[in-house]
Scaffold this motif. Structure first.
Motif, PDB file in Angstrom:
ATOM      1  N   ALA A   1      -3.834   4.003   7.650  1.00  0.00           N
ATOM      2  CA  ALA A   1      -5.245   3.994   7.245  1.00  0.00           C
ATOM      3  C   ALA A   1      -5.803   5.407   7.189  1.00  0.00           C
ATOM      4  CB  ALA A   1      -6.055   3.135   8.215  1.00  0.00           C
ATOM      5  N   GLU A   2      -5.305   6.279   8.080  1.00  0.00           N
ATOM      6  CA  GLU A   2      -5.834   7.640   8.153  1.00  0.00           C
ATOM      7  C   GLU A   2      -5.190   8.573   7.143  1.00  0.00           C
ATOM      8  OE1 GLU A   2      -5.236   8.528  12.264  1.00  0.00           O
ATOM      9  OE2 GLU A   2      -6.584   6.897  12.868  1.00  0.00           O
ATOM     10  N   SER A   3      -4.092   8.153   6.503  1.00  0.00           N
ATOM     11  CA  SER A   3      -3.371   9.056   5.600  1.00  0.00           C
ATOM     12  C   SER A   3      -4.089   9.125   4.251  1.00  0.00           C
ATOM     13  CB  SER A   3      -1.939   8.578   5.385  1.00  0.00           C
ATOM     14  OG  SER A   3      -1.918   7.630   4.359  1.00  0.00           O
ATOM     15  N   HIS A   4      -4.032  10.303   3.648  1.00  0.00           N
ATOM     16  CA  HIS A   4      -4.644  10.470   2.335  1.00  0.00           C
ATOM     17  C   HIS A   4      -3.581  10.935   1.351  1.00  0.00           C
ATOM     18  CE1 HIS A   4      -8.711   9.899   3.871  1.00  0.00           C
ATOM     19  NE2 HIS A   4      -8.316  10.572   4.937  1.00  0.00           N
ATOM     20  N   ARG A   5      -2.323  10.552   1.619  1.00  0.00           N
ATOM     21  CA  ARG A   5      -1.227  11.034   0.782  1.00  0.00           C
ATOM     22  C   ARG A   5      -0.428   9.839   0.263  1.00  0.00           C
ATOM     23  NH1 ARG A   5       1.976  15.130   4.464  1.00  0.00           N
ATOM     24  NH2 ARG A   5       2.841  15.690   2.454  1.00  0.00           N
ATOM     25  N   PRO A   6       0.189   9.980  -0.913  1.00  0.00           N
ATOM     26  CA  PRO A   6       0.950   8.856  -1.472  1.00  0.00           C
ATOM     27  C   PRO A   6       2.294   8.616  -0.765  1.00  0.00           C
ATOM     28  CG  PRO A   6       1.071  10.731  -2.952  1.00  0.00           C
ATOM     29  CD  PRO A   6       0.142  11.124  -1.859  1.00  0.00           C
ATOM     30  N   VAL A   7       2.782   9.622  -0.007  1.00  0.00           N
ATOM     31  CA  VAL A   7       4.049   9.442   0.728  1.00  0.00           C
ATOM     32  C   VAL A   7       3.776   9.710   2.191  1.00  0.00           C
ATOM     33  CG1 VAL A   7       6.439  10.188   0.943  1.00  0.00           C
ATOM     34  CG2 VAL A   7       5.358  10.207  -1.284  1.00  0.00           C
ATOM     35  N   VAL A   8       4.179   8.766   3.045  1.00  0.00           N
ATOM     36  CA  VAL A   8       3.856   8.848   4.476  1.00  0.00           C
ATOM     37  C   VAL A   8       5.138   8.705   5.279  1.00  0.00           C
ATOM     38  CG1 VAL A   8       2.597   7.683   6.346  1.00  0.00           C
ATOM     39  CG2 VAL A   8       1.561   7.880   4.098  1.00  0.00           C
ATOM     40  N   ARG A   9       5.183   9.411   6.429  1.00  0.00           N
ATOM     41  CA  ARG A   9       6.350   9.310   7.322  1.00  0.00           C
ATOM     42  C   ARG A   9       6.129   8.138   8.274  1.00  0.00           C
ATOM     43  NH1 ARG A   9      11.474  11.198   6.894  1.00  0.00           N
ATOM     44  NH2 ARG A   9      12.392  11.693   8.910  1.00  0.00           N
ATOM     45  N   LEU A  10       6.993   7.102   8.168  1.00  0.00           N
ATOM     46  CA  LEU A  10       6.879   5.909   9.028  1.00  0.00           C
ATOM     47  C   LEU A  10       8.260   5.545   9.528  1.00  0.00           C
ATOM     48  CD1 LEU A  10       4.611   3.143   7.377  1.00  0.00           C
ATOM     49  CD2 LEU A  10       4.291   4.168   9.620  1.00  0.00           C
ATOM     50  N   ARG A  11       8.409   5.374  10.847  1.00  0.00           N
ATOM     51  CA  ARG A  11       9.696   4.957  11.426  1.00  0.00           C
ATOM     52  C   ARG A  11      10.855   5.827  10.924  1.00  0.00           C
ATOM     53  NH1 ARG A  11       9.033  -1.679  11.108  1.00  0.00           N
ATOM     54  NH2 ARG A  11       7.114  -1.740  12.340  1.00  0.00           N
ATOM     55  N   ASP A  12      10.649   7.152  10.996  1.00  0.00           N
ATOM     56  CA  ASP A  12      11.670   8.124  10.621  1.00  0.00           C
ATOM     57  C   ASP A  12      12.130   8.024   9.174  1.00  0.00           C
ATOM     58  OD1 ASP A  12      11.626   9.255  13.112  1.00  0.00           O
ATOM     59  OD2 ASP A  12      13.125   7.864  13.918  1.00  0.00           O
ATOM     60  N   GLN A  13      11.272   7.501   8.311  1.00  0.00           N
ATOM     61  CA  GLN A  13      11.624   7.556   6.890  1.00  0.00           C
ATOM     62  C   GLN A  13      10.356   7.771   6.075  1.00  0.00           C
ATOM     63  OE1 GLN A  13      13.109   3.841   5.207  1.00  0.00           O
ATOM     64  NE2 GLN A  13      12.340   2.709   6.955  1.00  0.00           N
ATOM     65  N   TRP A  14      10.561   8.308   4.860  1.00  0.00           N
ATOM     66  CA  TRP A  14       9.418   8.515   3.977  1.00  0.00           C
ATOM     67  C   TRP A  14       9.113   7.207   3.256  1.00  0.00           C
ATOM     68  CZ3 TRP A  14       6.445  12.505   4.586  1.00  0.00           C
ATOM     69  CH2 TRP A  14       6.987  13.667   5.157  1.00  0.00           C
ATOM     70  N   VAL A  15       7.830   6.872   3.250  1.00  0.00           N
ATOM     71  CA  VAL A  15       7.420   5.604   2.627  1.00  0.00           C
ATOM     72  C   VAL A  15       6.389   5.888   1.539  1.00  0.00           C
ATOM     73  CG1 VAL A  15       6.378   3.330   3.034  1.00  0.00           C
ATOM     74  CG2 VAL A  15       7.766   4.408   4.828  1.00  0.00           C
ATOM     75  N   VAL A  16       6.612   5.301   0.370  1.00  0.00           N
ATOM     76  CA  VAL A  16       5.655   5.429  -0.721  1.00  0.00           C
ATOM     77  C   VAL A  16       4.529   4.426  -0.486  1.00  0.00           C
ATOM     78  CG1 VAL A  16       5.321   5.239  -3.196  1.00  0.00           C
ATOM     79  CG2 VAL A  16       7.481   6.067  -2.303  1.00  0.00           C
ATOM     80  N   VAL A  17       3.292   4.891  -0.570  1.00  0.00           N
ATOM     81  CA  VAL A  17       2.157   4.031  -0.225  1.00  0.00           C
ATOM     82  C   VAL A  17       1.246   3.825  -1.426  1.00  0.00           C
ATOM     83  CG1 VAL A  17       0.190   3.729   1.315  1.00  0.00           C
ATOM     84  CG2 VAL A  17       2.230   4.899   2.134  1.00  0.00           C
ATOM     85  N   ASP A  18       1.038   2.573  -1.784  1.00  0.00           N
ATOM     86  CA  ASP A  18       0.093   2.200  -2.836  1.00  0.00           C
ATOM     87  C   ASP A  18      -1.325   2.387  -2.262  1.00  0.00           C
ATOM     88  OD1 ASP A  18      -1.639   0.755  -4.461  1.00  0.00           O
ATOM     89  OD2 ASP A  18      -0.103  -0.673  -5.043  1.00  0.00           O
ATOM     90  N   PRO A  19      -2.240   3.051  -3.001  1.00  0.00           N
ATOM     91  CA  PRO A  19      -3.606   3.252  -2.480  1.00  0.00           C
ATOM     92  C   PRO A  19      -4.273   1.922  -2.078  1.00  0.00           C
ATOM     93  CG  PRO A  19      -3.304   4.465  -4.534  1.00  0.00           C
ATOM     94  CD  PRO A  19      -2.058   3.673  -4.322  1.00  0.00           C
ATOM     95  N   ASP A  20      -3.902   0.818  -2.789  1.00  0.00           N
ATOM     96  CA  ASP A  20      -4.466  -0.497  -2.475  1.00  0.00           C
ATOM     97  C   ASP A  20      -4.073  -0.926  -1.051  1.00  0.00           C
ATOM     98  OD1 ASP A  20      -5.904  -2.837  -3.121  1.00  0.00           O
ATOM     99  OD2 ASP A  20      -4.025  -3.900  -3.449  1.00  0.00           O
ATOM    100  N   LEU A  21      -2.826  -0.586  -0.652  1.00  0.00           N
ATOM    101  CA  LEU A  21      -2.367  -0.929   0.700  1.00  0.00           C
ATOM    102  C   LEU A  21      -3.102  -0.104   1.755  1.00  0.00           C
ATOM    103  CD1 LEU A  21       1.499  -1.319   0.218  1.00  0.00           C
ATOM    104  CD2 LEU A  21      -0.191  -3.113   0.470  1.00  0.00           C
ATOM    105  N   VAL A  22      -3.416   1.128   1.421  1.00  0.00           N
ATOM    106  CA  VAL A  22      -4.169   1.975   2.366  1.00  0.00           C
ATOM    107  C   VAL A  22      -5.547   1.357   2.610  1.00  0.00           C
ATOM    108  CG1 VAL A  22      -5.192   4.251   2.752  1.00  0.00           C
ATOM    109  CG2 VAL A  22      -2.925   4.064   1.713  1.00  0.00           C
ATOM    110  N   ARG A  23      -6.174   0.873   1.527  1.00  0.00           N
ATOM    111  CA  ARG A  23      -7.488   0.228   1.675  1.00  0.00           C
ATOM    112  C   ARG A  23      -7.383  -0.987   2.602  1.00  0.00           C
ATOM    113  NH1 ARG A  23      -8.093   1.707  -3.737  1.00  0.00           N
ATOM    114  NH2 ARG A  23      -7.323  -0.284  -4.521  1.00  0.00           N
ATOM    115  N   LYS A  24      -6.296  -1.755   2.466  1.00  0.00           N
ATOM    116  CA  LYS A  24      -6.122  -2.952   3.312  1.00  0.00           C
ATOM    117  C   LYS A  24      -5.884  -2.558   4.776  1.00  0.00           C
ATOM    118  CE  LYS A  24      -4.712  -5.890  -0.466  1.00  0.00           C
ATOM    119  NZ  LYS A  24      -3.666  -6.344  -1.357  1.00  0.00           N
TER     120      LYS A  24
END
Length: 613
Positions: free
Chosen positions: A85-108
Motif C-alpha cells: 500500500a505504501e509503495s509508489h513503484r510498479p515493481v516491489v520487493r516481496l519475499r525476496d523476489q521482485w513483483v510487478v504490481v498493477d496500480p489497481d492492486l495497490v489501491r485495493k
C-alpha cells in the motif's frame, strides 16, 4: 538500455504483445514474479457455529468483508499488504523476489476493508463466488466456518436410515430428499422440495417429522398449511404412514390446536390467513406449506400471514416453483430462508431481468450465478430423471393444430375489430380490462361459438374445429377400450362438452369447483373402476390432489397461461401406480391467439428449466 519504471510497466503490458507480433522476443529474469492477485474474502469472526448444529442465521455477528492479496495463490500477511500500500513503484520487493504490481492492486491494498456483511448476504456471496463491489462483479472467497457451511450445502448430505416410526418403504430418491430436508432444517436454513407431482413429497415430510422427533429430540408439533382439497389426503397419509402420531384439523368447526406432543396440525390457506394470530402464538417445530405456489405473490394477504408464524424450520412443497417469472421463486425462498435472495427489487435487478431476457449477452452467466445461489435451497427431481421412477411408463405429448370453422373465424374477426376500436380510445385500468376481456373472448370463440355466445341447449356439432377433433380422438380412444381425462379452464365449456357427449350417448362425468368432496371421491372411484370412460374436469378444481391412473389419455381442450399448471393436471394420470403409456393431447386453434400462448408457454418452460435444471 536502462529502463525507467514507467517504461518497464508499459513493456510488461501491451508493448510486449506488439513486439511479439513484430517478431521480437522479450525475455525476463526468472525471479520477476507477475502472479499477484486479489480476491474479496469473507471471514466469520467466530470459529464453529456453521457446522456444529447451531442455526447459521441465529448468529447476530457480522462477517468481515475485505480484499485479500495473494502471491502465487499464497495470501499476503497484513504487514506485506501494508508495504504494498505504501509503495509508489510498479515493481516491489516481496519475499525476496521482485513483483510487478498493477496500480489497481495497490489501491485495493490501501483500501482493504469492504465493510461488514450479515449472515444472509455472506452466505449468498459464498455460494455464488461473486460479490458486487462499487458496481462491479468481483470474485469472492469464503473462509473458516462460512466455507465449511458452503461445502456442507454444495456437497449434499449423507443418506439417512428410514425413521423407526415410519410404516412405509422409502425409495432411494425419497431417502435422499429426507436427508437433504434434515440437513437444511437442522441448519435453520429451510428448503423447498420441488419434486414433480406424484413422487411422494407428503411421505417424505412425514418421515422428516418422525426423524426430527427421534434423532433431534423435537417435541413441538408440525403445522401443515395446504389447499382445502388436500386436508383429507394429508390426514389419511399421516394415519397410514405414521400410525399413533396425533393429527388434528384446524379448519371449519374443528379448530383444535391441542395436538399433544409431536403431532401434526392441518389447516388451509384460508383459515391460516384469518387465524394467523392464534397460530403465531403457538410453538411449532416446523411449518410446511404444501402446494406452496399459493403464496407465490409476496404481497398477498395469504403470503404475509404465513410469514408471521414463527418456526425453527420452514419447508415449502411445490411441483411448480416457477410458473410465470422468477419473482415467484424469490417469494418461496424468501419465506423458507428469509433474506437469502435480498430485497425483491435488487433480486429483480441483479438476477431476474438478465435471466428472463433471452437475448441478453450475459444471459448464460446470469443463469449460472442464480443457479449456484438457489440450487442448495431447492431440491427438484422430475419423473423424466434417470433412476427416479424407472417403473413409470413413457409419456407422449402432442400438439394438435385445428382450423376454425367459418362461424368461428367470422366471430373472431368481428370481436377483434370491435374491441380494438374501443382499446384505442381507452387508457389506464380501463384499457387493461378491455385487453383481458378480448383475450378471454378470443379463447372462448376458439373453444366453441356457443361458449362465447352463452347459448344453452343449442346445436353443438359442426360449429367448432376443436369439438370435431375431440370427437375423433374419443372415437379412437373408446374403440380401444381406453379411458380419458378432458381438462378445460372454463366450467361453461366443460358443461357444453358434457351435454355434447350425452347427446352422442358417450358415458361421461363432470367435476368442477362446486362438486362436494364426497361426490368427488365417488366420481374418482367410478372412473378408476372403469364404470365411466370419459372424465371432464375443470383445470383449477381438479389440477391437484386426484389420483386417476385409469386414464391412458389426457386432453387439454384449451391452454392455461403457464405450463406448470397443465403439467400438474397431466400428473393426475401420469404418476406412481400408472402402468400404461400416457398420451397427452393439446388442442390449439391455428392462426389465433392460441398459437401465441403456445409460444409463451415454451418460453416459460425454458426459463424454469434453465434456473432449476
Amino acid at each position: 538500455l536502462p529502463l525507467t519504471e514507467d517504461e518497464l510497466y508499459e513493456l510488461l503490458g501491451e508493448a510486449a504483445a506488439r513486439l511479439g507480433a513484430a517478431g521480437v522476443a522479450v525475455h525476463w529474469p526468472r525471479e520477476l514474479a507477475r502472479t499477484l492477485s486479489a480476491a474479496a474474502v469473507v471471514r466469520s469472526p467466530a470459529p464453529g457455529s456453521a457446522t456444529d448444529g447451531t442455526p447459521f442465521f441465529d448468529s447476530e455477528q457480522l462477517l468481515r468483508f475485505n480484499w485479500q492479496l495473494a502471491l502465487d495463490g499464497d495470501p499476503l500477511t497484513e504487514r506485506e499488504m501494508d508495504a504494498l500500500a505504501e509503495s509508489h513503484r510498479p515493481v516491489v520487493r516481496l519475499r525476496d523476489q521482485w513483483v510487478v504490481v498493477d496500480p489497481d492492486l495497490v489501491r485495493k491494498a490501501r483500501k482493504r476493508e469492504l465493510g461488514l456483511l450479515g449472515p444472509v448476504d455472506a452466505l449468498a456471496v459464498a455460494l455464488t463466488g461473486t460479490a458486487e463491489v462499487d458496481g462491479e462483479t468481483v470474485e469472492a472467497v469464503p473462509e473458516g466456518a462460512l466455507a465449511a457451511l458452503r461445502d456442507r450445502l454444495t456437497e449434499g448430505p449423507a443418506v439417512l436410515a428410514r425413521p423407526t416410526g415410519l410404516d412405509a418403504t422409502l425409495r432411494d430418491y425419497q431417502l435422499r430428499g429426507l436427508a437433504w430436508l434434515d440437513l437444511m432444517t437442522s441448519l435453520g436454513l429451510g428448503g423447498c422440495l420441488a419434486d414433480d407431482m406424484g413422487l411422494g413429497k407428503t411421505v417424505t415430510v412425514i418421515a422428516l417429522h418422525l426423524h426430527r422427533a427421534e434423532h433431534r429430540g423435537r417435541t413441538a408439533p408440525t403445522l401443515v398449511v395446504c389447499p382445502a382439497s388436500l386436508l383429507g389426503n394429508w390426514q389419511r397419509e399421516i394415519t397410514r404412514f405414521a400410525p399413533g402420531v396425533p393429527v388434528r384439523r384446524f379448519h371449519g368447526q374443528e379448530r383444535d390446536l391441542d395436538t399433544g406432543p409431536g403431532g401434526f396440525v392441518l389447516t388451509t390457506y384460508g383459515t391460516m390467513r384469518t387465524s394467523a394470530e392464534d397460530l403465531a402464538a403457538r410453538e411449532w417445530d416446523m411449518v410446511v406449506a404444501d402446494e406452496a405456489q399459493h403464496v407465490k405473490n409476496p404481497f398477498s394477504a395469504t403470503a404475509r400471514a404465513l410469514r408471521t408464524i414463527p418456526a425453527p424450520a420452514r419447508v415449502a412443497l411445490t411441483g411448480t416453483p416457477v410458473e410465470n417469472n422468477l419473482s415467484e421463486l424469490w417469494s418461496l425462498l424468501d419465506w423458507t430462508t428469509p433474506g437469502l435472495l435480498g430485497p425483491l427489487k435488487s433480486f429483480r435487478a441483479r438476477h431476474a431481468r438478465a435471466v428472463e431476457n433471452n437475448e441478453h449477452v450475459e444471459n448464460e452467466e446470469a443463469v449460472e450465478r442464480l443457479s449456484r445461489l438457489v440450487r442448495p435451497f431447492l431440491l427438484r427431481r422430475k419423473k423424466s430423471d434417470p433412476g427416479i421412477v424407472p417403473e413409470l411408463p413413457p409419456k407422449t405429448e402432442s400438439d394438435h393444430p385445428v382450423p376454425l370453422t367459418r362461424e368461428q373465424a367470422s366471430l373472431y374477426e368481428a370481436v377483434v375489430r370491435e374491441t380494438m376500436a374501443q382499446i384505442e380510445t381507452a387508457e389506464g385500468i380501463a384499457r387493461r380490462g378491455l385487453i383481458m376481456k378480448l383475450l378471454t373472448s378470443l379463447k372462448q370463440i376458439c373453444n366453441h361459438p356457443a361458449q362465447y355466445l352463452k347459448e344453452d341447449g343449442a346445436r353443438l356439432t359442426a360449429r367448432s374445429g376443436k369439438l370435431a377433433l375431440l370427437d375423433e380422438l374419443l372415437g379412437t380412444i373408446l374403440a380401444e377400450d381406453g379411458s380419458v381425462l378432458v381438462f378445460t379452464q372454463y366450467v361453461s365449456m366443460a358443461r357444453l362438452i358434457s351435454a355434447h357427449l350425452t347427446f352422442r350417448a358417450i358415458p361421461s362425468q363432470l367435476l368442477h369447483g362446486a362438486t362436494p368432496v364426497p361426490e368427488r371421491d365417488r366420481m374418482v372411484d367410478r372412473f378408476q373402476s372403469g364404470e365411466v370412460p370419459v372424465f371432464i374436469l375443470s383445470l383449477k378444481a381438479a389440477g391437484t390432489g386426484l389420483n386417476l391412473t385409469r386414464a391412458g389419455h389426457v386432453v387439454h381442450y384449451d391452454r392455461w397461461w403457464n405450463p406448470a399448471v397443465e403439467d400438474q393436471a397431466t400428473d393426475r394420470a401420469y404418476r406412481i401406480g400408472q402402468t400404461q403409456p400416457v398420451q397427452v393431447h393439446r388442442l390449439i386453434a391455428e392462426g389465433t391467439v392460441e398459437d401465441r400462448i403456445a409460444e409463451m408457454l415454451l418460453a416459460k418452460r425454458a426459463l424454469a428449466d434453465a434456473v432449476l435444471g
